[in-house]
Design a protein around this motif. Sequence first.
Motif, PDB file in Angstrom:
ATOM      1  N   ALA A 165       0.888  -1.162   0.000  1.00 48.57           N
ATOM      2  CA  ALA A 165       0.000   0.000   0.000  1.00 48.57           C
ATOM      3  C   ALA A 165       0.925   1.211   0.000  1.00 48.57           C
ATOM      4  O   ALA A 165       1.557   1.527   1.002  1.00 48.57           O
TER       5      ALA A 165
ATOM      6  N   MET B 103      -0.765  -0.818  -4.504  1.00 47.14           N
ATOM      7  CA  MET B 103      -2.082  -0.294  -4.159  1.00 47.14           C
ATOM      8  C   MET B 103      -1.993   1.182  -3.788  1.00 47.14           C
ATOM      9  O   MET B 103      -1.196   1.565  -2.922  1.00 47.14           O
TER      10      MET B 103
ATOM     11  N   GLY C 163      -4.523   3.837  -0.021  1.00 51.19           N
ATOM     12  CA  GLY C 163      -4.741   3.170   1.245  1.00 51.19           C
ATOM     13  C   GLY C 163      -4.454   4.115   2.398  1.00 51.19           C
ATOM     14  O   GLY C 163      -4.125   5.289   2.203  1.00 51.19           O
ATOM     15  N   HIS C 164      -4.560   3.597   3.607  1.00 53.85           N
ATOM     16  CA  HIS C 164      -4.274   4.432   4.773  1.00 53.85           C
ATOM     17  C   HIS C 164      -2.833   4.923   4.755  1.00 53.85           C
ATOM     18  O   HIS C 164      -2.550   6.063   5.124  1.00 53.85           O
TER      19      HIS C 164
ATOM     20  N   SER D   7      -7.730   1.871  -3.712  1.00 53.23           N
ATOM     21  CA  SER D   7      -8.754   1.757  -2.676  1.00 53.23           C
ATOM     22  C   SER D   7      -9.909   2.707  -2.974  1.00 53.23           C
ATOM     23  O   SER D   7      -9.701   3.799  -3.512  1.00 53.23           O
TER      24      SER D   7
ATOM     25  N   ASP E 206      -9.691  -2.012  -4.083  1.00 51.90           N
ATOM     26  CA  ASP E 206      -9.784  -2.418  -2.680  1.00 51.90           C
ATOM     27  C   ASP E 206     -10.927  -1.626  -2.061  1.00 51.90           C
ATOM     28  O   ASP E 206     -10.920  -0.396  -2.087  1.00 51.90           O
TER      29      ASP E 206
ATOM     30  N   MET F 256     -12.920  -0.409   1.054  1.00 50.80           N
ATOM     31  CA  MET F 256     -12.987  -0.230   2.502  1.00 50.80           C
ATOM     32  C   MET F 256     -14.445  -0.087   2.935  1.00 50.80           C
ATOM     33  O   MET F 256     -15.280   0.419   2.183  1.00 50.80           O
TER      34      MET F 256
ATOM     35  N   VAL G 283     -11.199  -6.324  -3.946  1.00 55.58           N
ATOM     36  CA  VAL G 283     -10.564  -6.814  -2.737  1.00 55.58           C
ATOM     37  C   VAL G 283     -11.418  -6.368  -1.553  1.00 55.58           C
ATOM     38  O   VAL G 283     -11.740  -5.176  -1.434  1.00 55.58           O
TER      39      VAL G 283
ATOM     40  N   HIS H 211     -11.678  -5.284   2.043  1.00 56.70           N
ATOM     41  CA  HIS H 211     -10.792  -4.746   3.081  1.00 56.70           C
ATOM     42  C   HIS H 211     -11.442  -5.025   4.437  1.00 56.70           C
ATOM     43  O   HIS H 211     -12.442  -4.415   4.807  1.00 56.70           O
TER      44      HIS H 211
ATOM     45  N   TYR I  34     -11.790  -4.976   8.291  1.00 54.85           N
ATOM     46  CA  TYR I  34     -11.390  -4.138   9.429  1.00 54.85           C
ATOM     47  C   TYR I  34     -11.251  -4.966  10.709  1.00 54.85           C
ATOM     48  O   TYR I  34     -11.763  -6.090  10.799  1.00 54.85           O
TER      49      TYR I  34
ATOM     50  N   LYS J  32      -8.225  -8.551   1.947  1.00 54.73           N
ATOM     51  CA  LYS J  32      -7.151  -7.878   2.696  1.00 54.73           C
ATOM     52  C   LYS J  32      -7.552  -7.955   4.165  1.00 54.73           C
ATOM     53  O   LYS J  32      -8.368  -7.168   4.641  1.00 54.73           O
TER      54      LYS J  32
ATOM     55  N   CYS K  73      -2.939  -8.201   6.225  1.00 53.64           N
ATOM     56  CA  CYS K  73      -2.560  -6.785   6.318  1.00 53.64           C
ATOM     57  C   CYS K  73      -2.201  -6.441   7.758  1.00 53.64           C
ATOM     58  O   CYS K  73      -2.370  -5.317   8.214  1.00 53.64           O
TER      59      CYS K  73
END
Length: 313
Positions: free
Chosen positions: A12, A45, A48-49, A81, A106, A108, A139, A141, A143, A169, A197
């Motif tokens: 990421a 990717m 992402g964060h 993402s 991806d 979220m 994908v 994601h 949490y 992920k 992840c």
Amino acid sequence: MANFNFHGIIPAIAVPFNDDFSVDEPELRRYARWLARQPGIVALMTNGHTGEVFSLTARERAGVTRVVADAVKDICPVISSVVCEGINEAVEHAAMAKEAGARALDIMPPHHWLRFGFRSEHCIDYFTAIGKASGLPLVVHVYPAWTRASFPSALLAELARLPYVQAFKIGTREMNKYARDLKAIREADPAKALLTCHDEYLLASMVQGVDGALVGFASLIPGLIHDLLQAVADGDLRKAMQVQSLIDPLKDAVYGAGEPTGEAHGRMKAAMARAGILRSATVRPPTQAPSRSELDAIDAALRHAGLQQRDAA
């Protein structure tokens, strides 16, 4: 739906900024090409964060994907993402990412799920709408288990049966549930890729039987993560533990005792700059630069891993 190889390491990617907090596009392009060429990398990717996505506008997110996808078009594909609050917005962002060159997405969880929770049908509808509209592999994601946006194992199995979903992920961060989640997905469709992840405990999550790693930490230490994944695949626990011992001080310096956060991403970007991977450690507010003591810990960890000032040209 186009084939996409999710089996391997997918960083990421971090986003370099200029001193005025604008995206440093030449540096992003150079860095993306360097990272994409590292051993074991099968894709990159964006958004992402680790890429400080919440500081980026929708236009900037598409721009980052466009720069990275163009930079690595002859090396590997790009995943973007999608971080949105509703189906219409998500479909719009997915279209922007696809137009910018993303070959997978991806997804979220919408962040209002973190506050209010959700029903399983909300999740199925969300992924189905994005998958149908974009035509790209998705994908999931996943949490952490302690959040209200955590997906039950039965829901993960249901998602695995969707034709649009091709990989997970997985950031469950509670090992009993993590094991149940992997089992549920494998039983629903063994062809779906399982990607850890868990940046902060890679070895423990890899030995559960995953297909790769989709982690921000691979922006900083792609080589070590490749060595670790290879050792696990070879069944060489001694070698895996040796590699993890090189990673641990960096993990502690970047993530401390917790999970990836905005400040942790700031510490990781500082490590990348001090290792010569990025030109600058600039982060966007409200994320803050590390303190002097945090920088000292980063320097010690880089020395331990032998990663100081390497050439990232």
